[in-house]
Design a protein around this motif. Sequence first.
Motif, PDB file in Angstrom:
ATOM      1  N   THR A 148       0.863  -1.181   0.000  1.00 60.59           N
ATOM      2  CA  THR A 148       0.000   0.000   0.000  1.00 60.59           C
ATOM      3  C   THR A 148       0.901   1.233   0.000  1.00 60.59           C
ATOM      4  OG1 THR A 148      -1.589  -1.202   1.336  1.00 60.59           O
ATOM      5  CG2 THR A 148      -1.866   1.182   1.241  1.00 60.59           C
ATOM      6  N   GLY A 149       0.678   2.123  -0.943  1.00 63.18           N
ATOM      7  CA  GLY A 149       1.496   3.336  -1.016  1.00 63.18           C
ATOM      8  C   GLY A 149       2.834   3.110  -1.691  1.00 63.18           C
ATOM      9  N   SER A 150       3.006   1.985  -2.357  1.00 61.47           N
ATOM     10  CA  SER A 150       4.271   1.672  -3.044  1.00 61.47           C
ATOM     11  C   SER A 150       4.685   2.794  -4.015  1.00 61.47           C
ATOM     12  CB  SER A 150       4.106   0.362  -3.831  1.00 61.47           C
ATOM     13  OG  SER A 150       5.073   0.271  -4.855  1.00 61.47           O
ATOM     14  N   TYR A 151       5.934   3.232  -3.870  1.00 61.70           N
ATOM     15  CA  TYR A 151       6.448   4.269  -4.779  1.00 61.70           C
ATOM     16  C   TYR A 151       6.568   3.726  -6.198  1.00 61.70           C
ATOM     17  CZ  TYR A 151       7.713   6.222  -0.262  1.00 61.70           C
ATOM     18  OH  TYR A 151       7.666   6.675   1.033  1.00 61.70           O
ATOM     19  N   ASN A 152       6.869   2.446  -6.296  1.00 60.80           N
ATOM     20  CA  ASN A 152       7.019   1.865  -7.640  1.00 60.80           C
ATOM     21  C   ASN A 152       5.668   1.704  -8.325  1.00 60.80           C
ATOM     22  OD1 ASN A 152      10.016   1.149  -8.222  1.00 60.80           O
ATOM     23  ND2 ASN A 152       9.654   0.836  -6.030  1.00 60.80           N
ATOM     24  N   ASP A 183      -1.332  14.620  -7.173  1.00 62.75           N
ATOM     25  CA  ASP A 183      -1.949  14.176  -8.432  1.00 62.75           C
ATOM     26  C   ASP A 183      -1.176  13.021  -9.080  1.00 62.75           C
ATOM     27  OD1 ASP A 183       0.362  15.462  -9.191  1.00 62.75           O
ATOM     28  OD2 ASP A 183      -0.600  16.859 -10.589  1.00 62.75           O
ATOM     29  N   GLY A 184      -0.140  12.545  -8.392  1.00 61.53           N
ATOM     30  CA  GLY A 184       0.631  11.410  -8.904  1.00 61.53           C
ATOM     31  C   GLY A 184       1.774  11.801  -9.817  1.00 61.53           C
ATOM     32  N   HIS A 185       1.849  13.071 -10.202  1.00 63.28           N
ATOM     33  CA  HIS A 185       2.930  13.523 -11.078  1.00 63.28           C
ATOM     34  C   HIS A 185       4.198  13.781 -10.263  1.00 63.28           C
ATOM     35  CE1 HIS A 185       0.698  14.010 -14.896  1.00 63.28           C
ATOM     36  NE2 HIS A 185      -0.318  14.041 -14.065  1.00 63.28           N
ATOM     37  N   LEU A 186       5.323  13.795 -10.961  1.00 61.74           N
ATOM     38  CA  LEU A 186       6.588  14.095 -10.292  1.00 61.74           C
ATOM     39  C   LEU A 186       6.715  15.594 -10.099  1.00 61.74           C
ATOM     40  CD1 LEU A 186       8.933  11.655 -12.276  1.00 61.74           C
ATOM     41  CD2 LEU A 186       8.209  11.427  -9.880  1.00 61.74           C
ATOM     42  N   HIS A 187       7.176  16.008  -8.936  1.00 57.38           N
ATOM     43  CA  HIS A 187       7.410  17.437  -8.710  1.00 57.38           C
ATOM     44  C   HIS A 187       8.460  17.949  -9.694  1.00 57.38           C
ATOM     45  CE1 HIS A 187       4.912  17.685  -5.220  1.00 57.38           C
ATOM     46  NE2 HIS A 187       5.633  16.798  -4.538  1.00 57.38           N
ATOM     47  N   ASN A 188       9.445  17.129  -9.964  1.00 54.64           N
ATOM     48  CA  ASN A 188      10.539  17.534 -10.854  1.00 54.64           C
ATOM     49  C   ASN A 188      10.098  17.356 -12.316  1.00 54.64           C
ATOM     50  OD1 ASN A 188      12.868  17.570 -12.476  1.00 54.64           O
ATOM     51  ND2 ASN A 188      14.148  16.993 -10.729  1.00 54.64           N
TER      52      ASN A 188
END
Length: 195
Positions: free
Chosen positions: A16-20, A167-172
């Motif tokens: 749950t919450g996996s970064y991958n 929103d699931g997007h990368l900040h960078n």
Amino acid sequence: MTSTVRLLFFAGSSRTGSYNQKLAELGAKIAEANGIASTFADIGDYPMPLYNGDDEATSGPPENAYKFKELMAAHTGIFIASPEYNSSITPLLKNTLDWVSRVREPGPSGAEVYKTRVFALGSASPGGMGGLRSLTTVRQVLELGLGALVLPDQFAVPRAKDAFGADGHLHNKESQEIFKALIQKLARAAHVLHG
Ligand SMILES: Cc1cc2nc3c(=O)[nH]c(=O)nc-3n(C[C@H](O)[C@H](O)[C@H](O)COP(=O)(O)O)c2cc1C
């Protein structure tokens, strides 16, 4: 691109919450936003027992190995987001790849599916290297073990805890553009292989 290109995105973690998983989900989102048909799958929805040759000899591969093989076969390009466990692949990902490789009929065998799909790799980790070292192992399994074509480019998200927005997007944004370029390359490679 008018073609049969369909990309599958999944991660080697069902946490749950996996970064991958976040990375794989973002990949599918970016693909769709760029007109590339795509699917995100959670391999936690395809639980399989730890591979054991005695179980295989008695009962064959588990039902979910057939299902996951079918899912892979329904796509022409596959992106795997691989967590790094002690510089290597997760047991969950290796077990899934192993069981799928043991599936024979109906339809193309798992071995055939690996050899006819194009793969791209990425990783995300709370650490500074973004889990990149796991990809050497994943690449070895896919290329040397399974005869798959794996794009040389790979994408890593270091410090993953703080890398994704709500929103699931990368900040960078620059990093996200690099990811987008990899997805587009995967789609082009799948198009060349499958039309
Ligand atoms: C057994 C184990 C070993 C780990 N080894 C590494 C490692 O070598 N390098 C790394 O960057 N992170 C390592 N981690 C931390 C993982 O990157 C972290 O748990 C990450 O959140 C896992 O991916 P996920 O969020 O997709 O589940 C390890 C975690 C576990 C449980």
